[in-house]
Design an enzyme around this catalytic site. Structure first.
Site, PDB file in Angstrom:
ATOM      1  N   PRO A 126       2.728  -5.475   3.539  1.00 48.36           N
ATOM      2  CA  PRO A 126       1.510  -5.047   2.838  1.00 48.36           C
ATOM      3  C   PRO A 126       0.356  -5.973   3.211  1.00 48.36           C
ATOM      4  O   PRO A 126       0.581  -7.106   3.660  1.00 48.36           O
ATOM      5  CB  PRO A 126       1.878  -5.187   1.360  1.00 48.36           C
ATOM      6  N   ASP A 127      -0.859  -5.500   3.030  1.00 50.65           N
ATOM      7  CA  ASP A 127      -2.028  -6.338   3.266  1.00 50.65           C
ATOM      8  C   ASP A 127      -2.105  -7.400   2.170  1.00 50.65           C
ATOM      9  O   ASP A 127      -1.539  -7.244   1.097  1.00 50.65           O
ATOM     10  CB  ASP A 127      -3.285  -5.463   3.260  1.00 50.65           C
TER      11      ASP A 127
END
Length: 278
Positions: free
Chosen positions: A59-60
């Site tokens: 995920p970012d």
């Protein structure tokens, strides 16, 4: 990449930010997307931390390691002739010393600029660092660049408008932006903002160039240029658009068994041709 080449690319990037014409950055997330951006005639390659992270299964939000991020930045830098500026999130560490090390490592990967955020993820969402801490991190980044002999272009991001902002967001953005410029930043990156009137006020209040993050509801490039914005980027939009097309194609393939979704795809020889070194 040798110091002379890096210094020339860094100066090119800085001159484009300081130029009266707006610098438009369609962010890339791998070598292929970077080559497409280069072929389209854009003068700089900017990376997307989100796009890179998603492509590698993270995920970012700085879940990817610095080494993994820089491995992609290096592949991009080796694939294009243009200056590369990398999204290096918060700098991958809590201390100014680590941010300085990140600048050195980013130069080693062939990029001549980077974004550094002044917030960090917490259990309650994004939390702004104390201003003094953020200033010291920018100072350390600039000192590392000076030691390397390259004017590494620092795009200091402030997240005062994250989540929509509040009554203090404008004043905080101005205070932080001006402090970061004094600490050695080259540009102030203010995402999560689409109001053109507020953008104009920020341009007038911050003593340096500003970068706006654009999305589907953002003002147009001509409007941002007229407002005095120096640089506009799109973050992870291109990678999200790519993934959206893949998801749509999956649904059509599964539900209809058709292949018309492939009609606009790049031809295999054309993509191969893009990846052949010039």
């Amino acid at each position: 990449m040798d110091v002379i080449t890096l210094a020339a690319k860094a100066q090119k990037l800085k001159s484009l930010i300081d130029d009266p014409d707006i610098l438009v950055l369609p962010n890339s997330w791998d070598a292929g997307s970077a080559r497409i951006v280069e072929e389209a005639g854009f003068p700089v390659i900017a990376t997307s931390s989100g796009g890179v992270a998603w492509s590698m299964g993270y995920p970012d939000g700085e879940h990817i390691s610095r080494d993994d991020m820089l491995s992609v930045v290096k592949r991009i830098s080796c694939s294009v002739d243009l200056p590369v500026t990398a999204d290096m999130e918060t700098g991958y560490g809590d201390t100014p010393r680590i941010v300085a090390d990140t600048v050195t490592a980013t130069l080693g990967a062939g990029a001549v600029g980077a974004n550094f955020e002044d917030s960090q993820s917490s259990s309650s969402g994004r939390k702004l660092r104390e201003l003094e801490d953020s200033v010291e991190r920018i100072k350390a980044a600039r000192a590392a660049a000076v030691s390397a002999g390259v004017h590494f272009v620092i795009n200091a991001r402030t997240d005062t408008f994250h989540g929509g902002g509040n009554d203090q967001s404008f004043a905080d953005a101005v205070r932080r932006g001006n402090a970061y410029m004094q600490a050695g930043a080259d540009c102030i990156f203010i995402p999560f903002l689409n109001d053109i009137d507020i953008i104009k006020r920020l341009v007038n209040a911050i003593q340096g160039p500003i970068n706006i993050l654009a999305g589907a509801s953002a003002p147009t490039v001509p409007d941002l240029e007229e407002a005095g914005v120096a640089r506009v980027s799109i973050g992870g939009l291109f990678s999200l658009l790519s993934y959206s097309h893949v998801r749509t194609a999956c649904r059509k393939l599964k539900d209809e068994g058709t292949f018309r979704w492939a009609e606009d795809a790049l031809a295999h020889p054309e993509m191969n041709g893009l990846m052949v070194p010039g």
